[in-house]
Design a protein around this motif. Structure first.
Motif, PDB file in Angstrom:
ATOM      1  N   SER A  54       0.810  -1.214   0.000  1.00 55.80           N
ATOM      2  CA  SER A  54       0.000   0.000   0.000  1.00 55.80           C
ATOM      3  C   SER A  54       0.845   1.267   0.000  1.00 55.80           C
ATOM      4  N   SER A  55       2.126   1.135   0.300  1.00 55.36           N
ATOM      5  CA  SER A  55       3.021   2.287   0.182  1.00 55.36           C
ATOM      6  C   SER A  55       3.377   2.550  -1.272  1.00 55.36           C
ATOM      7  N   MET A  56       2.958   1.636  -2.148  1.00 55.89           N
ATOM      8  CA  MET A  56       3.287   1.679  -3.579  1.00 55.89           C
ATOM      9  C   MET A  56       4.779   1.522  -3.813  1.00 55.89           C
ATOM     10  N   LEU A  57       5.452   0.925  -2.820  1.00 47.64           N
ATOM     11  CA  LEU A  57       6.891   0.694  -2.885  1.00 47.64           C
ATOM     12  C   LEU A  57       7.192  -0.778  -2.637  1.00 47.64           C
ATOM     13  N   THR A  58       8.246  -1.279  -3.264  1.00 46.80           N
ATOM     14  CA  THR A  58       8.716  -2.618  -2.934  1.00 46.80           C
ATOM     15  C   THR A  58       9.255  -2.612  -1.498  1.00 46.80           C
ATOM     16  N   PRO A  59       9.384  -3.776  -0.859  1.00 46.22           N
ATOM     17  CA  PRO A  59       9.887  -3.796   0.518  1.00 46.22           C
ATOM     18  C   PRO A  59      11.216  -3.065   0.700  1.00 46.22           C
ATOM     19  N   SER A  60      12.129  -3.217  -0.260  1.00 45.74           N
ATOM     20  CA  SER A  60      13.431  -2.563  -0.126  1.00 45.74           C
ATOM     21  C   SER A  60      13.302  -1.047  -0.227  1.00 45.74           C
ATOM     22  N   ARG A  61      12.454  -0.561  -1.122  1.00 45.42           N
ATOM     23  CA  ARG A  61      12.231   0.879  -1.240  1.00 45.42           C
ATOM     24  C   ARG A  61      11.449   1.414  -0.033  1.00 45.42           C
ATOM     25  N   PHE A  62      10.522   0.625   0.465  1.00 48.53           N
ATOM     26  CA  PHE A  62       9.783   0.969   1.683  1.00 48.53           C
ATOM     27  C   PHE A  62      10.752   1.145   2.850  1.00 48.53           C
ATOM     28  N   ALA A  63      11.717   0.236   2.952  1.00 50.59           N
ATOM     29  CA  ALA A  63      12.703   0.300   4.036  1.00 50.59           C
ATOM     30  C   ALA A  63      13.491   1.606   3.987  1.00 50.59           C
ATOM     31  N   GLN A  64      13.815   2.061   2.782  1.00 48.10           N
ATOM     32  CA  GLN A  64      14.576   3.310   2.659  1.00 48.10           C
ATOM     33  C   GLN A  64      13.799   4.501   3.208  1.00 48.10           C
ATOM     34  N   LEU A  65      12.466   4.405   3.214  1.00 46.09           N
ATOM     35  CA  LEU A  65      11.651   5.499   3.759  1.00 46.09           C
ATOM     36  C   LEU A  65      11.451   5.399   5.260  1.00 46.09           C
ATOM     37  N   VAL A  66      11.181   4.182   5.779  1.00 45.32           N
ATOM     38  CA  VAL A  66      10.763   4.070   7.184  1.00 45.32           C
ATOM     39  C   VAL A  66      11.911   3.877   8.165  1.00 45.32           C
ATOM     40  N   VAL A  67      13.015   3.269   7.730  1.00 45.01           N
ATOM     41  CA  VAL A  67      14.139   3.070   8.657  1.00 45.01           C
ATOM     42  C   VAL A  67      14.674   4.401   9.185  1.00 45.01           C
ATOM     43  N   PRO A  68      14.810   5.447   8.363  1.00 44.44           N
ATOM     44  CA  PRO A  68      15.245   6.735   8.916  1.00 44.44           C
ATOM     45  C   PRO A  68      14.261   7.344   9.910  1.00 44.44           C
ATOM     46  N   ARG A  69      13.008   6.847   9.914  1.00 45.49           N
ATOM     47  CA  ARG A  69      12.018   7.333  10.884  1.00 45.49           C
ATOM     48  C   ARG A  69      12.015   6.479  12.145  1.00 45.49           C
ATOM     49  N   GLY A  70      12.980   5.574  12.269  1.00 45.13           N
ATOM     50  CA  GLY A  70      13.128   4.795  13.495  1.00 45.13           C
ATOM     51  C   GLY A  70      12.506   3.429  13.475  1.00 45.13           C
ATOM     52  N   THR A  71      11.891   3.032  12.370  1.00 48.77           N
ATOM     53  CA  THR A  71      11.281   1.707  12.285  1.00 48.77           C
ATOM     54  C   THR A  71      12.363   0.665  12.024  1.00 48.77           C
ATOM     55  N   VAL A  72      12.413  -0.354  12.889  1.00 47.04           N
ATOM     56  CA  VAL A  72      13.398  -1.431  12.722  1.00 47.04           C
ATOM     57  C   VAL A  72      12.735  -2.748  12.346  1.00 47.04           C
ATOM     58  N   GLY A  73      11.422  -2.862  12.563  1.00 48.52           N
ATOM     59  CA  GLY A  73      10.723  -4.101  12.242  1.00 48.52           C
ATOM     60  C   GLY A  73       9.292  -3.849  11.826  1.00 48.52           C
ATOM     61  N   VAL A  74       8.779  -4.691  10.922  1.00 45.91           N
ATOM     62  CA  VAL A  74       7.384  -4.593  10.511  1.00 45.91           C
ATOM     63  C   VAL A  74       6.772  -5.985  10.431  1.00 45.91           C
ATOM     64  N   VAL A  75       5.525  -6.072  10.875  1.00 45.59           N
ATOM     65  CA  VAL A  75       4.734  -7.287  10.752  1.00 45.59           C
ATOM     66  C   VAL A  75       3.813  -7.058   9.557  1.00 45.59           C
ATOM     67  N   SER A  76       4.095  -7.748   8.468  1.00 48.96           N
ATOM     68  CA  SER A  76       3.447  -7.406   7.196  1.00 48.96           C
ATOM     69  C   SER A  76       2.602  -8.546   6.657  1.00 48.96           C
ATOM     70  N   ASP A  77       1.418  -8.186   6.198  1.00 51.09           N
ATOM     71  CA  ASP A  77       0.523  -9.120   5.520  1.00 51.09           C
ATOM     72  C   ASP A  77       0.635  -8.867   4.015  1.00 51.09           C
ATOM     73  N   PRO A  78       1.226  -9.785   3.252  1.00 55.66           N
ATOM     74  CA  PRO A  78       1.408  -9.570   1.815  1.00 55.66           C
ATOM     75  C   PRO A  78       0.222 -10.016   0.974  1.00 55.66           C
ATOM     76  N   HIS A  79      -0.992  -9.853   1.522  1.00 54.28           N
ATOM     77  CA  HIS A  79      -2.126 -10.374   0.758  1.00 54.28           C
ATOM     78  C   HIS A  79      -2.475  -9.540  -0.467  1.00 54.28           C
ATOM     79  N   GLU A  80      -1.953  -8.304  -0.552  1.00 53.84           N
ATOM     80  CA  GLU A  80      -2.217  -7.522  -1.760  1.00 53.84           C
ATOM     81  C   GLU A  80      -1.550  -8.186  -2.967  1.00 53.84           C
ATOM     82  N   ILE A  81      -0.255  -8.432  -2.877  1.00 51.16           N
ATOM     83  CA  ILE A  81       0.431  -9.070  -4.003  1.00 51.16           C
ATOM     84  C   ILE A  81       0.019 -10.529  -4.154  1.00 51.16           C
ATOM     85  N   ALA A  82      -0.389 -11.171  -3.058  1.00 51.06           N
ATOM     86  CA  ALA A  82      -0.848 -12.563  -3.149  1.00 51.06           C
ATOM     87  C   ALA A  82      -2.122 -12.663  -3.985  1.00 51.06           C
TER      88      ALA A  82
END
Length: 545
Positions: A54-82
């Motif tokens: 839903s971020s419209m980003l791949t996981p690696s690109r998503f990480a580049q956005l959220v890690v600088p905001r202090g996020t170190v872990g995410v519990v993710s449901d990949p049912h959109e791509i599934a």
């Protein structure tokens, strides 16, 4: 490596000046001293429920956005791509996430498709669920088919039993469910829910062992209604974003934004960390450090405990972000997709009155809500006349086109979107991700839909003079560009939509949920208009027999 600062011990609820010593990726000692420091060291943040797609980003690109905001872990449901790519899509997310330090924990989608009343690209079967659990998936993702649980659907219950067999948590999704039906739903072993809209609903669920995840994303925002849970049920509450677009993350943050919201409400840093980090780590048994000796060295440094600006982020003992920038690079992500429809014509969106003065069912969209009210439109059309959008009444056509094969488009009408010209279309359309579009006139609708078909995925806004397109080549859901670039394009499209008359905060996010057939009360899918309350198809025309 040694890091000094004011250490915030969220397990023992104390703050003290000291030094953290890290060897390899582990905290081997934490010592107190009497020095004076300006910065604070805290555990890294965790999102307890997010759809990265839903971020419209791949996981690696998503990480580049959220890690600088202090996020170190995410519990993710990949049912959109599934829904688009099946197990292959889930494995794509897992592999892409391995390119970055962000700790991504992908669950097994439990409801693909979300219902049997729509067309998805793939189905996640019981055999697929078992395969993914055998290969280490840490939880069964949100059980959206709550009617299937309540009414003893064999396949639904087999998936729940598989999760119980592998002893993993089961996420829930049960908007508005109460009483005996909720009790039956909880009996399936469901342990979380992010769909409560009121305190009473959340407390009802907690009573039956279902922890509440306070959601604050781009479209659905429930923090204001549910934040009292932070003190009422501190050990049964978590924070999550669920669905957030890149412009929101870039401008205001991720889980750090929710922590700041809580701090401005007067909650202490310890109260906020209990629900933002401690509870998710313990509930999902995540190998994410909590700033204790022997833990993985996953922590952040912030300027103070009021503004909570993240200065740097460490994951497994390595500094991975500083001053708002990721310190890791990555090559471009691969592209996988599933898009097999051809352009439509004006005849495809035509609606003809079957009688004189027909009454139509309308969906009513609300900014920031996934729920849709059903109302009725008394028209003055005569039998055989084409029914068009009524801009004076803020009533627009809404169309869903099957993207997996050529079928007749489904047309309905929606109120409260505010467009005064042109059309919007998107291949992000929860949960099967067919094409959903709304428009002020048929020509604009067809143009917008065909732009998406030609691009094989994206979001577009178009009027008679101009169009703006954000391409989403990965499964029609995600871009391979950097988050900053996607956010820039997305912001430009939203600004364009605002100039077309729509004042919604997240028009494309709201549009994407108009086809989610498990959120009351009326939605539209590629097979027809759907009454979620009765869980059955309904007619566009009230008197149509």
């Amino acid at each position: 490596m040694k890091i000094s600062g004011n250490i915030v011990d969220v397990i023992n609820n104390e703050i003290f000046p000291g030094v953290i010593e890290v060897v390899n990726n582990t905290i081997i000692s934490i010592s107190k001293n009497t020095n004076t420091y300006s910065n604070y060291i805290l555990p890294g943040l965790v999102d307890s429920h997010v759809h990265i797609e839903s971020s419209m980003l791949t996981p690696s690109r998503f990480a580049q956005l959220v890690v600088p905001r202090g996020t170190v872990g995410v519990v993710s449901d990949p049912h959109e791509i599934a829904n688009v790519m099946g197990v292959k899509g889930v494995e794509y997310m897992i592999q892409d996430a391995k390119n970055v330090p962000l700790k991504c924990y992908f669950g097994v989608p439990s409801c693909v498709p979300a219902t049997n009343f729509e067309t998805s690209g793939y189905e996640i079967t019981e055999k697929d669920v078992e395969y993914l659990l055998e290969n280490g998936a840490p939880f069964l993702a949100e059980m959206m088919n709550f009617p299937g649980v309540i009414h003893d659907d064999k396949s639904v219950w087999n998936k729940l039993k598989l999760a119980q067999k592998f002893k993993v948590p089961i996420d829930g999704h049960a908007p508005g469910l109460r009483g005996e039906e909720l009790k039956k739903y909880a009996s399936g072993g469901i342990t979380t829910d992010h769909e409560s809209f009121s305190i009473d609903e959340a407390l009802d669920k907690i009573k039956y062992g279902i922890k509440s995840q306070i959601r604050e994303g781009s479209a659905a925002r429930n923090f204001e209604a549910l934040h009292p849970l932070i003190t009422k049920e501190p050990f049964n509450t978590m924070l999550c974003t669920d669905d957030s677009h890149p412009d929101l993350i870039l401008a205001k943050g991720h889980i750090d934004r929710l922590v700041r919201l809580g701090l401005t409400k007067g909650y202490s840093i310890f109260e906020m960390y209990q629900v933002a980090v401690v509870n998710p780590v313990k509930h999902y048994n995540l190998p994410v450090g909590l700033l204790q000796e022997g833990d993985s060295a996953d922590f952040i440094i912030v300027d103070n405990l009021s503004d909570f600006n993240v200065l740097s982020t460490y994951i497994d003992g390595k500094k991975v972000a500083e001053d708002g920038q990721a310190l890791f690079e990555l090559s471009s992500s691969n592209v996988i997709n599933n898009f097999n429809c051809t352009p439509i014509t004006l005849d495809g969106v035509k609606v003809v009155a079957p009688m004189d003065n027909p009454i139509l069912r309308l969906m009513v969209a609300e900014d920031g809500e996934l729920l849709t009210e059903q109302v009725f439109w008394n028209t003055s059309y005569q039998k055989g006349e084409e029914i068009q959008s009524s801009l004076d009444d803020d009533i627009l056509k809404i169309v869903v086109v099957n993207r997996y094969k050529d079928t007749q488009p489904v047309v309905g009408f929606i109120k409260n979107f505010g467009l005064s010209k042109g059309a919007l279309a998107s291949s992000v359309a929860h949960d099967s991700h067919n094409i959903v579009a709304i428009g002020c006139d048929d020509m604009s609708l067809v143009r917008a839909i065909n732009v998406i078909i030609d691009a094989k995925g994206g979001i577009v806004a178009t009027d008679s003079n101009e169009e703006k397109l954000l391409k989403l080549p990965v499964a029609g859901l995600m871009s391979i560009e950097k988050g900053e670039e996607v956010a820039k394009q997305y912001t430009a499209i939203n600004r364009f939509v605002a100039n077309m008359g729509c004042d919604m905060k997240a028009p494309f996010m709201t549009l994407a949920f108009m086809s989610l057939l498990v959120i009351p009360s009326i939605k539209i899918g590629d097979k027809g208009l759907f009454d979620v309350n009765t869980f059955s198809f309904t007619s566009l025309f009230v008197d149509d027999k």
